[in-house]
Motif scaffolding. Structure first.
Motif, short mmCIF file in Angstrom:
data_model
loop_
_atom_site.label_atom_id
_atom_site.label_comp_id
_atom_site.label_asym_id
_atom_site.label_seq_id
_atom_site.Cartn_x
_atom_site.Cartn_y
_atom_site.Cartn_z
N GLY A 268 0.17 9.04 9.75
CA GLY A 268 -0.92 8.04 10.23
C GLY A 268 -1.18 7.20 9.13
N LEU A 269 -1.25 5.99 9.45
CA LEU A 269 -1.79 4.76 8.43
C LEU A 269 -3.19 4.32 8.70
CD1 LEU A 269 1.45 2.81 8.18
CD2 LEU A 269 0.78 4.46 6.61
N ARG B 243 11.03 11.04 12.81
CA ARG B 243 11.06 9.72 13.41
C ARG B 243 10.20 9.47 14.62
NH1 ARG B 243 16.91 10.78 12.60
NH2 ARG B 243 17.31 11.38 14.81
N GLN B 244 9.90 10.88 15.35
CA GLN B 244 9.09 10.48 16.20
C GLN B 244 7.61 10.31 15.88
OE1 GLN B 244 9.72 11.16 19.46
NE2 GLN B 244 11.85 11.61 19.20
N SER B 245 7.31 10.69 14.50
CA SER B 245 5.72 10.18 14.21
C SER B 245 5.99 8.58 13.85
CB SER B 245 5.48 10.90 12.91
OG SER B 245 6.43 10.87 11.85
N ILE B 246 7.05 8.13 13.46
CA ILE B 246 7.19 6.83 13.09
C ILE B 246 7.16 6.09 14.26
CG2 ILE B 246 8.67 4.82 12.43
CD1 ILE B 246 9.62 6.68 10.05
N TYR B 247 7.68 6.57 15.64
CA TYR B 247 7.82 5.75 16.80
C TYR B 247 6.16 5.65 17.21
CZ TYR B 247 12.71 6.92 16.84
OH TYR B 247 13.96 7.09 16.66
N LYS C 112 0.72 -1.11 -0.16
CA LYS C 112 0.03 0.02 0.07
C LYS C 112 0.99 1.16 0.04
CE LYS C 112 -3.77 0.07 2.35
NZ LYS C 112 -4.79 0.30 3.48
N GLN C 113 0.53 2.36 -0.50
CA GLN C 113 1.14 3.63 -0.50
C GLN C 113 0.51 4.32 0.62
OE1 GLN C 113 1.13 5.95 -4.24
NE2 GLN C 113 2.89 7.12 -3.69
N GLY C 114 1.46 4.81 1.51
CA GLY C 114 0.99 5.72 2.44
C GLY C 114 2.23 6.20 3.18
N ASP C 115 1.90 7.52 3.84
CA ASP C 115 2.64 8.27 4.57
C ASP C 115 2.39 8.06 6.16
OD1 ASP C 115 4.26 10.48 5.60
OD2 ASP C 115 3.20 11.93 4.69
N VAL C 116 3.32 7.56 6.65
CA VAL C 116 3.39 6.73 7.92
C VAL C 116 3.55 8.08 8.88
CG1 VAL C 116 5.92 6.54 8.12
CG2 VAL C 116 4.31 5.27 9.65
N THR C 117 3.94 9.19 8.47
CA THR C 117 4.18 10.26 9.29
C THR C 117 3.05 10.97 9.63
OG1 THR C 117 4.67 11.90 7.45
CG2 THR C 117 6.65 10.74 8.50
#
Length: 201
Positions: free
Chosen positions: A101-102, A126-130, A94-99
């Motif tokens: 939200g998925l 990085r904080q948004s990925i955590y 899936k295409q998405g921007d984890v920063t």
């Protein structure tokens, strides 16, 4: 153009070249999974999420071992290469921007992982990925990235890429420990480590 958009532009350009290393990556990731499977504690047929999956090598290794594998990336070219390289495997890309939200429910994966993604992003991203990894994992979180050891050649390559490699080498371990419970760090190469984390609820 924002930070993430610049990275996507670069990775869209290099995806065909990057994909030439797919088989080597599969061998490398496969050997790591074989060696550390007991630590991961993924139930048989468990659901796993690969954040920043690139051309899908790690996702492929997980699917090959019978897990329900989902790969997410912001780069359409990387995903196109991933689908081509993993034909025949039951993998959802899936295409998405984890920063930002998925689109997955809370605690919907037994393992959330990300390989060589953190060091390329600023501390803020990085904080948004955590945060998203914490939200999505009901089991464990695995980051595969650089440890605190440096070599000149890697310094030059990463400097040219323009990410936050130097910042991650300095403070990545501290960041990860402050965002997760029970962080276990296992050096798997001269400059690389697995950061195996329990999510924070």
């Amino acid at each position: 153009m924002g930070e993430l958009e610049k990275h996507v532009r670069i990775f869209n350009l290099i995806a065909p070249v990057y994909n030439r290393f797919f088989r080597w990556q599969v061998k490398n990731y496969g050997s790591i999974l074989d060696k550390y499977t007991d630590f991961l504690k993924i139930p048989a047929g468990g659901k796993v999420l690969d954040i920043g999956c690139g051309t899908g090598a790690f996702t492929y290794c997980l699917a090959e071992r019978g897990y329900q594998a989902v790969g997410v990336d912001f780069s359409s070219s990387m995903l196109r290469a991933a689908r081509k390289s993993t034909l025949g495997e039951s993998i959802e890309f899936k295409q998405g921007d984890v920063t930002k939200g998925l689109d997955f429910p809370d605690a919907s994966f037994d393992l959330v992982l990300s390989s060589y993604v953190l060091h390329g992003l600023s501390s803020k991203l990085r904080q948004s990925i955590y945060a998203e990894a914490n939200r999505l994992s009901r089991g464990q979180v695995l980051f595969y990235d650089y440890n605190q050891k440096r070599r000149l050649f890697t310094d030059i390559v990463e400097w040219a890429e323009g990410g936050d490699y130097f910042g991650f080498v300095r403070q990545g371990e501290k960041e990860i420990r402050s965002n997760f419970h029970d962080v276990r760090i296992i050096d798997v190469g001269p400059q690389t480590a697995i950061y195996l984390c329990s999510p924070r609820r």
